[in-house]
Design a protein around this motif. Structure first.
Motif, PDB file in Angstrom:
ATOM      1  N   GLY A 195       0.775  -1.274   0.230  1.00  0.00           N
ATOM      2  CA  GLY A 195       0.083  -0.092  -0.048  1.00  0.00           C
ATOM      3  C   GLY A 195       0.809   1.158  -0.058  1.00  0.00           C
ATOM      4  O   GLY A 195       1.687   1.527  -0.908  1.00  0.00           O
ATOM      5  N   ARG A 196       0.633   2.116   1.087  1.00  0.00           N
ATOM      6  CA  ARG A 196       1.623   3.173   1.060  1.00  0.00           C
ATOM      7  C   ARG A 196       2.702   3.136   1.980  1.00  0.00           C
ATOM      8  O   ARG A 196       3.492   4.034   2.316  1.00  0.00           O
ATOM      9  CB  ARG A 196       0.814   4.494   1.720  1.00  0.00           C
ATOM     10  N   THR A 197       2.936   2.018   2.434  1.00  0.00           N
ATOM     11  CA  THR A 197       4.008   1.686   3.128  1.00  0.00           C
ATOM     12  C   THR A 197       5.132   0.936   2.498  1.00  0.00           C
ATOM     13  O   THR A 197       4.975   0.030   2.012  1.00  0.00           O
ATOM     14  CB  THR A 197       3.588   0.580   4.541  1.00  0.00           C
ATOM     15  N   ARG A 198       6.402   1.623   2.589  1.00  0.00           N
ATOM     16  CA  ARG A 198       7.534   1.050   1.806  1.00  0.00           C
ATOM     17  C   ARG A 198       8.243   0.257   2.670  1.00  0.00           C
ATOM     18  O   ARG A 198       8.962   0.475   3.676  1.00  0.00           O
ATOM     19  CB  ARG A 198       8.312   2.042   1.037  1.00  0.00           C
ATOM     20  N   ALA A 199       8.424  -1.198   2.482  1.00  0.00           N
ATOM     21  CA  ALA A 199       9.099  -2.082   3.041  1.00  0.00           C
ATOM     22  C   ALA A 199      10.630  -2.295   2.853  1.00  0.00           C
ATOM     23  O   ALA A 199      11.424  -2.430   3.711  1.00  0.00           O
ATOM     24  CB  ALA A 199       8.433  -3.641   3.114  1.00  0.00           C
ATOM     25  N   LEU A 200      10.766  -2.081   1.439  1.00  0.00           N
ATOM     26  CA  LEU A 200      12.267  -2.391   1.133  1.00  0.00           C
ATOM     27  C   LEU A 200      12.519  -0.860   0.074  1.00  0.00           C
ATOM     28  O   LEU A 200      11.705  -0.543  -0.847  1.00  0.00           O
ATOM     29  CB  LEU A 200      12.305  -3.676   0.202  1.00  0.00           C
ATOM     30  N   HIS A 201      13.661  -0.474   0.446  1.00  0.00           N
ATOM     31  CA  HIS A 201      14.180   0.824  -0.200  1.00  0.00           C
ATOM     32  C   HIS A 201      15.211   0.703  -0.984  1.00  0.00           C
ATOM     33  O   HIS A 201      16.585   0.955  -0.848  1.00  0.00           O
ATOM     34  CB  HIS A 201      14.367   1.836   0.887  1.00  0.00           C
ATOM     35  N   GLY A 202      15.114  -0.199  -2.277  1.00  0.00           N
ATOM     36  CA  GLY A 202      16.144  -0.063  -2.911  1.00  0.00           C
ATOM     37  C   GLY A 202      17.436  -1.333  -2.634  1.00  0.00           C
ATOM     38  O   GLY A 202      18.711  -0.959  -2.451  1.00  0.00           O
ATOM     39  N   VAL A 203      17.154  -2.574  -2.250  1.00  0.00           N
ATOM     40  CA  VAL A 203      17.967  -3.550  -1.673  1.00  0.00           C
ATOM     41  C   VAL A 203      18.874  -3.981  -3.053  1.00  0.00           C
ATOM     42  O   VAL A 203      18.262  -4.251  -3.801  1.00  0.00           O
ATOM     43  CB  VAL A 203      17.459  -4.624  -0.976  1.00  0.00           C
ATOM     44  N   ASP A 204      20.259  -4.107  -2.544  1.00  0.00           N
ATOM     45  CA  ASP A 204      21.251  -4.694  -3.348  1.00  0.00           C
ATOM     46  C   ASP A 204      22.035  -5.835  -2.717  1.00  0.00           C
ATOM     47  O   ASP A 204      22.410  -5.341  -1.679  1.00  0.00           O
ATOM     48  CB  ASP A 204      22.200  -3.508  -3.869  1.00  0.00           C
ATOM     49  N   LEU A 205      22.013  -6.886  -3.151  1.00  0.00           N
ATOM     50  CA  LEU A 205      22.569  -8.260  -2.690  1.00  0.00           C
ATOM     51  C   LEU A 205      23.073  -8.783  -3.629  1.00  0.00           C
ATOM     52  O   LEU A 205      22.637  -8.864  -4.979  1.00  0.00           O
ATOM     53  CB  LEU A 205      21.798  -9.026  -1.925  1.00  0.00           C
ATOM     54  N   GLU A 206      24.349  -9.303  -3.612  1.00  0.00           N
ATOM     55  CA  GLU A 206      24.856 -10.525  -4.421  1.00  0.00           C
ATOM     56  C   GLU A 206      25.677 -11.674  -3.715  1.00  0.00           C
ATOM     57  O   GLU A 206      26.379 -11.448  -2.870  1.00  0.00           O
ATOM     58  CB  GLU A 206      26.052 -10.038  -5.256  1.00  0.00           C
ATOM     59  N   VAL A 207      24.787 -12.828  -3.858  1.00  0.00           N
ATOM     60  CA  VAL A 207      25.289 -14.003  -3.027  1.00  0.00           C
ATOM     61  C   VAL A 207      25.882 -14.803  -3.963  1.00  0.00           C
ATOM     62  O   VAL A 207      25.444 -15.300  -5.021  1.00  0.00           O
ATOM     63  CB  VAL A 207      24.117 -14.626  -2.346  1.00  0.00           C
ATOM     64  N   ARG A 208      27.400 -15.232  -3.728  1.00  0.00           N
ATOM     65  CA  ARG A 208      28.041 -16.047  -4.732  1.00  0.00           C
ATOM     66  C   ARG A 208      27.659 -17.596  -4.498  1.00  0.00           C
ATOM     67  O   ARG A 208      27.112 -17.897  -3.282  1.00  0.00           O
ATOM     68  CB  ARG A 208      29.621 -15.745  -4.440  1.00  0.00           C
ATOM     69  N   ALA A 209      27.622 -18.374  -5.565  1.00  0.00           N
ATOM     70  CA  ALA A 209      27.273 -19.625  -5.439  1.00  0.00           C
ATOM     71  C   ALA A 209      28.382 -20.395  -4.645  1.00  0.00           C
ATOM     72  O   ALA A 209      29.633 -20.208  -4.775  1.00  0.00           O
ATOM     73  CB  ALA A 209      27.727 -20.205  -7.090  1.00  0.00           C
ATOM     74  N   GLY A 210      27.890 -21.365  -3.765  1.00  0.00           N
ATOM     75  CA  GLY A 210      28.783 -22.001  -2.921  1.00  0.00           C
ATOM     76  C   GLY A 210      29.119 -21.360  -1.618  1.00  0.00           C
ATOM     77  O   GLY A 210      29.843 -22.102  -0.592  1.00  0.00           O
ATOM     78  N   GLU A 211      28.718 -20.037  -1.393  1.00  0.00           N
ATOM     79  CA  GLU A 211      28.941 -19.337   0.211  1.00  0.00           C
ATOM     80  C   GLU A 211      27.846 -19.533   1.052  1.00  0.00           C
ATOM     81  O   GLU A 211      26.434 -19.686   0.570  1.00  0.00           O
ATOM     82  CB  GLU A 211      29.346 -17.892  -0.008  1.00  0.00           C
ATOM     83  N   VAL A 212      28.062 -19.374   2.306  1.00  0.00           N
ATOM     84  CA  VAL A 212      27.126 -19.445   3.147  1.00  0.00           C
ATOM     85  C   VAL A 212      27.249 -17.836   3.751  1.00  0.00           C
ATOM     86  O   VAL A 212      28.044 -17.217   4.126  1.00  0.00           O
ATOM     87  CB  VAL A 212      27.684 -20.164   4.603  1.00  0.00           C
ATOM     88  N   PHE A 213      25.860 -17.411   3.456  1.00  0.00           N
ATOM     89  CA  PHE A 213      25.748 -15.653   3.558  1.00  0.00           C
ATOM     90  C   PHE A 213      24.635 -15.468   4.794  1.00  0.00           C
ATOM     91  O   PHE A 213      23.492 -16.211   4.477  1.00  0.00           O
ATOM     92  CB  PHE A 213      25.375 -15.326   2.011  1.00  0.00           C
ATOM     93  N   GLY A 214      25.144 -14.742   5.359  1.00  0.00           N
ATOM     94  CA  GLY A 214      24.172 -14.180   6.591  1.00  0.00           C
ATOM     95  C   GLY A 214      23.292 -13.002   6.242  1.00  0.00           C
ATOM     96  O   GLY A 214      24.039 -12.193   5.802  1.00  0.00           O
ATOM     97  N   PHE A 215      22.215 -13.124   6.527  1.00  0.00           N
ATOM     98  CA  PHE A 215      21.226 -11.783   6.432  1.00  0.00           C
ATOM     99  C   PHE A 215      20.620 -11.409   7.751  1.00  0.00           C
ATOM    100  O   PHE A 215      19.597 -12.087   8.034  1.00  0.00           O
ATOM    101  CB  PHE A 215      20.196 -12.270   5.206  1.00  0.00           C
TER     102      PHE A 215
END
Length: 326
Positions: free
Chosen positions: A15-35
């Protein structure tokens, strides 16, 4: 090599609430990535877009180079997904449900079901409707890991688990990484992510505020330093030194200085030796402290987002299928 996950400029409005503001992520194949981020920071919304349970308002998402909406069953078969909120059919036992999922996957996962259930102390004969939160979480973990997927997307995976089973989960995540799988681990518990992840992204109010490898983040966490002098010292000599933050003197006598030190200690040492030092104490801060720093800082307010399209699940997405876990 094509990244396992690529997110660019991701915006999501409710609606009028923005939950994500232009998120950029790149997770490499084979890595364990914490979010990492507290409840309400945008972790689950990001994951639901990754899993094609929500469509983005703007920006792009790719898994193994393919948009989730275009990947279809072939892409979903390569993913093990544990949602933050589990939903199961009430009339099945845990074993029947897991066998049903294995059948949907063409038999993949049937072989590992018993092994994983034993490791997680899950009674497969019990009806799903009678399971506690912790036991439902075990079912969710088994279904995510049992078919040895190339990508594991795990939203708060240790919720409801006791400490021993939390340790068993971390072992499972390490084993998945060792066989070459990519693990995307979303959590608000930094300690568990730190144990298995190579890189960590920290999200706050729908924005990624930091992204680095765990060792670099730990170095930036700095040291808490305490200096005690024989005579009172002027605070101004220390407050503006490079790498020194939050310098303060004990108001009772002006001889005890505390500060946060990040980086080269030499400017602080050089200033300290101009006086007679009677005690020096330096303690490494936990990575948890750096995490909390991001949430103590004031955040600039943003204007409300414009109205957005409906957030009904995409046709054919996992949200519309029985059980809700794929």
């Amino acid at each position: 090599m094509t990244p396992a996950i690529r997110v660019h400029g991701l915006v999501k409005d409710y609606g009028r609430t923005r939950a994500l503001h232009g998120v950029d992520l790149e997770v490499r194949a084979g890595e364990v990535f914490g979010f990492l981020g507290p409840n309400g920071s945008g972790k689950s919304t990001t994951i639901r877009v990754l899993m094609d349970l929500l469509r983005p308002t703007a920006g792009s998402v790719e898994i193994f180079g393919t948009a989730p909406a275009a990947g279809g069953p072939g892409l979903r078969a390569r993913i093990g997904y544990l949602p933050g909120e589990l939903s199961f059919p009430a009339r099945m036992s845990a074993g029947e449900y897991l066998a049903y999922l294995a059948a949907l996957r063409g038999g993949r996962g049937r072989r590992r079901t018993g092994e994983l259930a034993e490791r997680l102390s899950l009674d497969l004969s019990r009806p799903l409707r009678a399971l506690s939160k912790g036991n439902k979480q075990k079912v969710g973990l088994v279904q995510a890991f049992m078919h040895d997927p190339e990508l594991l997307v795990l939203d708060e995976p240790t919720s409801g688990l006791d400490p021993l089973l939390q340790r068993e989960f971390l072992l499972l995540a390490r084993e998945a990484g060792a066989r070459g799988a990519t693990v995307f681990l979303s959590s608000h518990m930094l300690q568990e992510v730190e144990e298995v992840a190579g890189r960590v992204a920290i999200i706050r109010e729908g924005r990624v505020v930091d992204l680095d490898d765990v060792r670099a983040l730990r170095a930036r966490a700095g040291q808490q330093v305490l200096l005690r002098f024989a005579e009172p010292v002027p605070l101004a000599e220390f407050a503006d030194l490079p790498g020194v933050q939050d310098a303060a003197l004990d108001p009772s006598d002006g001889t005890t200085l505390s500060c946060l030190l990040r980086g080269d200690p030499m400017p602080l040492l050089t200033a300290a030796v101009r006086h007679r030092v009677v005690r020096w104490q330096a303690e490494d801060r936990e990575l948890e402290d750096l995490f909390l720093d991001f949430y103590r800082r004031p955040f600039p307010s943003t204007a409300p987002a414009p109205p957005a399209p409906s957030d009904r699940p995409a046709p054919g997405s996992a949200a519309t299928r029985p059980g809700g876990v794929r």
